[in-house]
Design a protein around this motif. Sequence first.
Motif, PDB file in Angstrom:
ATOM      1  N   HIS A  12       0.833  -1.199   0.000  1.00  0.00           N
ATOM      2  CA  HIS A  12       0.000   0.000   0.000  1.00  0.00           C
ATOM      3  C   HIS A  12       0.876   1.260   0.000  1.00  0.00           C
ATOM      4  N   ALA A  13       1.897   1.259   0.854  1.00  0.00           N
ATOM      5  CA  ALA A  13       2.805   2.416   0.935  1.00  0.00           C
ATOM      6  C   ALA A  13       3.474   2.672  -0.404  1.00  0.00           C
ATOM      7  N   PHE A  14       3.894   1.603  -1.026  1.00  0.00           N
ATOM      8  CA  PHE A  14       4.605   1.729  -2.299  1.00  0.00           C
ATOM      9  C   PHE A  14       3.700   2.358  -3.357  1.00  0.00           C
ATOM     10  N   ARG A  15       2.428   1.917  -3.363  1.00  0.00           N
ATOM     11  CA  ARG A  15       1.460   2.466  -4.334  1.00  0.00           C
ATOM     12  C   ARG A  15       1.194   3.954  -4.078  1.00  0.00           C
ATOM     13  N   ALA A  16       1.417   4.401  -2.850  1.00  0.00           N
ATOM     14  CA  ALA A  16       1.099   5.788  -2.510  1.00  0.00           C
ATOM     15  C   ALA A  16       2.253   6.753  -2.772  1.00  0.00           C
ATOM     16  N   MET A  17       3.372   6.228  -3.244  1.00  0.00           N
ATOM     17  CA  MET A  17       4.535   7.102  -3.453  1.00  0.00           C
ATOM     18  C   MET A  17       4.252   8.114  -4.567  1.00  0.00           C
ATOM     19  N   PRO A  18       4.754   9.336  -4.408  1.00  0.00           N
ATOM     20  CA  PRO A  18       4.617  10.313  -5.502  1.00  0.00           C
ATOM     21  C   PRO A  18       5.289   9.768  -6.759  1.00  0.00           C
ATOM     22  N   ARG A  19       4.618   9.937  -7.909  1.00  0.00           N
ATOM     23  CA  ARG A  19       5.101   9.317  -9.145  1.00  0.00           C
ATOM     24  C   ARG A  19       6.275  10.098  -9.707  1.00  0.00           C
ATOM     25  N   LEU A  20       7.237   9.349 -10.167  1.00  0.00           N
ATOM     26  CA  LEU A  20       8.448   9.950 -10.723  1.00  0.00           C
ATOM     27  C   LEU A  20       8.139  10.823 -11.932  1.00  0.00           C
ATOM     28  N   GLU A  21       7.339  10.291 -12.845  1.00  0.00           N
ATOM     29  CA  GLU A  21       7.166  10.998 -14.109  1.00  0.00           C
ATOM     30  C   GLU A  21       6.403  12.310 -13.954  1.00  0.00           C
ATOM     31  N   ASN A  54      16.900  17.795  -3.539  1.00  0.00           N
ATOM     32  CA  ASN A  54      15.948  17.600  -4.639  1.00  0.00           C
ATOM     33  C   ASN A  54      14.530  17.381  -4.103  1.00  0.00           C
ATOM     34  N   PRO A  55      13.565  18.178  -4.567  1.00  0.00           N
ATOM     35  CA  PRO A  55      12.213  18.072  -4.004  1.00  0.00           C
ATOM     36  C   PRO A  55      11.595  16.684  -4.167  1.00  0.00           C
ATOM     37  N   TYR A  56      11.870  16.039  -5.278  1.00  0.00           N
ATOM     38  CA  TYR A  56      11.263  14.717  -5.463  1.00  0.00           C
ATOM     39  C   TYR A  56      11.876  13.693  -4.513  1.00  0.00           C
ATOM     40  N   LEU A  57      13.194  13.728  -4.366  1.00  0.00           N
ATOM     41  CA  LEU A  57      13.848  12.805  -3.429  1.00  0.00           C
ATOM     42  C   LEU A  57      13.331  13.038  -2.013  1.00  0.00           C
ATOM     43  N   ILE A  58      13.175  14.316  -1.649  1.00  0.00           N
ATOM     44  CA  ILE A  58      12.660  14.641  -0.317  1.00  0.00           C
ATOM     45  C   ILE A  58      11.218  14.168  -0.171  1.00  0.00           C
ATOM     46  N   SER A  59      10.421  14.325  -1.218  1.00  0.00           N
ATOM     47  CA  SER A  59       9.019  13.899  -1.111  1.00  0.00           C
ATOM     48  C   SER A  59       8.920  12.376  -0.994  1.00  0.00           C
ATOM     49  N   ILE A  60       9.772  11.649  -1.723  1.00  0.00           N
ATOM     50  CA  ILE A  60       9.814  10.191  -1.580  1.00  0.00           C
ATOM     51  C   ILE A  60      10.188   9.816  -0.141  1.00  0.00           C
ATOM     52  N   ARG A  61      11.214  10.482   0.368  1.00  0.00           N
ATOM     53  CA  ARG A  61      11.689  10.181   1.724  1.00  0.00           C
ATOM     54  C   ARG A  61      10.595  10.427   2.762  1.00  0.00           C
ATOM     55  N   HIS A  62       9.951  11.607   2.659  1.00  0.00           N
ATOM     56  CA  HIS A  62       8.927  11.951   3.643  1.00  0.00           C
ATOM     57  C   HIS A  62       7.708  11.052   3.508  1.00  0.00           C
ATOM     58  N   GLU A  63       7.292  10.814   2.288  1.00  0.00           N
ATOM     59  CA  GLU A  63       6.078  10.033   2.095  1.00  0.00           C
ATOM     60  C   GLU A  63       6.303   8.577   2.526  1.00  0.00           C
ATOM     61  N   TRP A  64       7.507   8.056   2.237  1.00  0.00           N
ATOM     62  CA  TRP A  64       7.816   6.685   2.668  1.00  0.00           C
ATOM     63  C   TRP A  64       7.816   6.606   4.189  1.00  0.00           C
ATOM     64  N   ALA A  65       8.425   7.595   4.841  1.00  0.00           N
ATOM     65  CA  ALA A  65       8.435   7.627   6.303  1.00  0.00           C
ATOM     66  C   ALA A  65       7.012   7.702   6.853  1.00  0.00           C
ATOM     67  N   ASN A  66       6.181   8.565   6.255  1.00  0.00           N
ATOM     68  CA  ASN A  66       4.777   8.669   6.689  1.00  0.00           C
ATOM     69  C   ASN A  66       4.054   7.343   6.527  1.00  0.00           C
ATOM     70  N   GLN A  67       4.224   6.755   5.357  1.00  0.00           N
ATOM     71  CA  GLN A  67       3.522   5.505   5.068  1.00  0.00           C
ATOM     72  C   GLN A  67       3.986   4.394   6.000  1.00  0.00           C
ATOM     73  N   LEU A  68       5.283   4.354   6.279  1.00  0.00           N
ATOM     74  CA  LEU A  68       5.786   3.314   7.173  1.00  0.00           C
ATOM     75  C   LEU A  68       5.298   3.519   8.600  1.00  0.00           C
ATOM     76  N   ASN A  69       5.202   4.777   9.012  1.00  0.00           N
ATOM     77  CA  ASN A  69       4.623   5.042  10.323  1.00  0.00           C
ATOM     78  C   ASN A  69       3.197   4.528  10.395  1.00  0.00           C
ATOM     79  N   HIS A  70       2.460   4.814   9.345  1.00  0.00           N
ATOM     80  CA  HIS A  70       1.089   4.334   9.257  1.00  0.00           C
ATOM     81  C   HIS A  70       1.058   2.798   9.296  1.00  0.00           C
ATOM     82  N   ALA A  71       1.945   2.186   8.505  1.00  0.00           N
ATOM     83  CA  ALA A  71       2.014   0.719   8.452  1.00  0.00           C
ATOM     84  C   ALA A  71       2.318   0.149   9.833  1.00  0.00           C
ATOM     85  N   PHE A  72       3.264   0.792  10.498  1.00  0.00           N
ATOM     86  CA  PHE A  72       3.680   0.315  11.815  1.00  0.00           C
ATOM     87  C   PHE A  72       2.516   0.359  12.807  1.00  0.00           C
TER      88      PHE A  72
END
Lengths: 249, 249
Positions: free
Chosen positions: A228-237, B212-230
């Motif tokens: 689920h988390a992976f699907r929610a990631m902001p899209r690269l393109e 890089n904004p995209y790298l930061i958004s991936i990092r933050h969103e992954w952290a958020n999602q993992l917190n949610h998962a946890f």
Amino acid sequence: MTYCIGVSLDAGLVLTSDSRTNAGIDNVSTYSKMHRCMTTPDRMLVIMSAGNLATTQSVIQQIRRDVQEGAPRNVNTLNYLADVAEYLGDVLVAKIRKHTEQTGFVPDATLILGGQILGRNPNIYMIYPQGNYITTSDDTPYLQIGESKYGKPVLDRFLTRETSLEDAAICSLISMDSTMKSNASVGPPIEMMIYSRDQVNNPKHYRFDAENPYLISIRHEWANQLNHAFRAMPRLEEHAHPNGGLHIF
Amino acid sequence: MTYCIGVSLDAGLVLTSDSRTNAGIDNVSTYSKMHRCMTTPDRMLVIMSAGNLATTQSVIQQIRRDVQEGAPRNVNTLNYLADVAEYLGDVLVAKIRKHTEQTGFVPDATLILGGQILGRNPNIYMIYPQGNYITTSDDTPYLQIGESKYGKPVLDRFLTRETSLEDAAICSLISMDSTMKSNASVGPPIEMMIYSRDQVNNPKHYRFDAENPYLISIRHEWANQLNHAFRAMPRLEEHAHPNGGLHIF
């Protein structure tokens, strides 16, 4: 190999170990790596071990003998957990040195000591094959031995001193499960001890074999959540743009 | 250290590398580890490198010279990607051996070759310091060099041959980010090449620096999602039960 985690929290300790040992890939066995010392009622001491199995067994045996024979220096006569770590380091070095001197082979092992002596804080120590040792810090409330890298990111992400015992237990199980998924030398059953501060007579011990329903539910739910988390990631393109191209040499 | 990932998919290739090099902890620099070869228009070849920087630079230089000087065996005269890997292995071994013979010091390096020669499938190879090489399989569609353990679980979890290029790119960025979080010797900028099968003239190259904004958004969103998962994990105290206690020795 092996994978053991010790977490030191405000609320107490969480210790987790796998049970797979191997002497070559065709000689795989199951041994507990979590050992609770026979102690006086003022303390609770647990040792986890990674490395040469003969060394760790002889260390554990020596510790027991020192108690049984009333050696002046044993796990019950020392008044600080750091002194117990120092003692374990001395025993460990002596056992390794004996075999190194006889054969040139260095049967290294590394230990984690976790526990509490009443009147002081619970804590954990990692004891190196050289006999010296480290403890945790406020920033890094955990120690690992064995195949530690696969499961480190999830610990770095979630563990602080304020984490609850139960959350640290779940985090440790996820770390262990990720490691088992990526490394065949770490395997079940998983042992876990959850120790609440000052409850020296009542550490809770869990054993999760490969078919344990809770371990399986953690594994499945974590996989589901990560999908689920992976699907929610902001899209690269949508959000990133290629640059002028890679320099061609 | 270094961390590079090569993923080989039905749809093409995704190659990712960090840019941190260090010769001791007090000598840290930024070098690209992703190198695109100058080739004839029938092919696209990219080399990623981990290990001794002098060795990898001298390998890259030799490959370029062999093209410029029209050596009979170079990256443009070979008709199979495996033959290019074999050639890179020979160059690599020669460079390492020279220094080993002179000083006894073994300046090891490991390479990943990714690319396509039109008319054949795109593919990736890992070339060892000994000159031999491996490729991917249907079950393991990726190769890693450098600090590979921290970021392996997320690759094991999500990558198959059928994964899309964009999903593999996001997965690689998460793997890289987890590694940077747990290991200070891997660092930005992150380079990434996304290569669609048969588009030899149009590999897309991305460069993500620390801000890089995209790298930061991936990092933050992954952290958020993992917190949610946890938070969503089944609770230990409801579903698991301690057993009779740990054997006391």
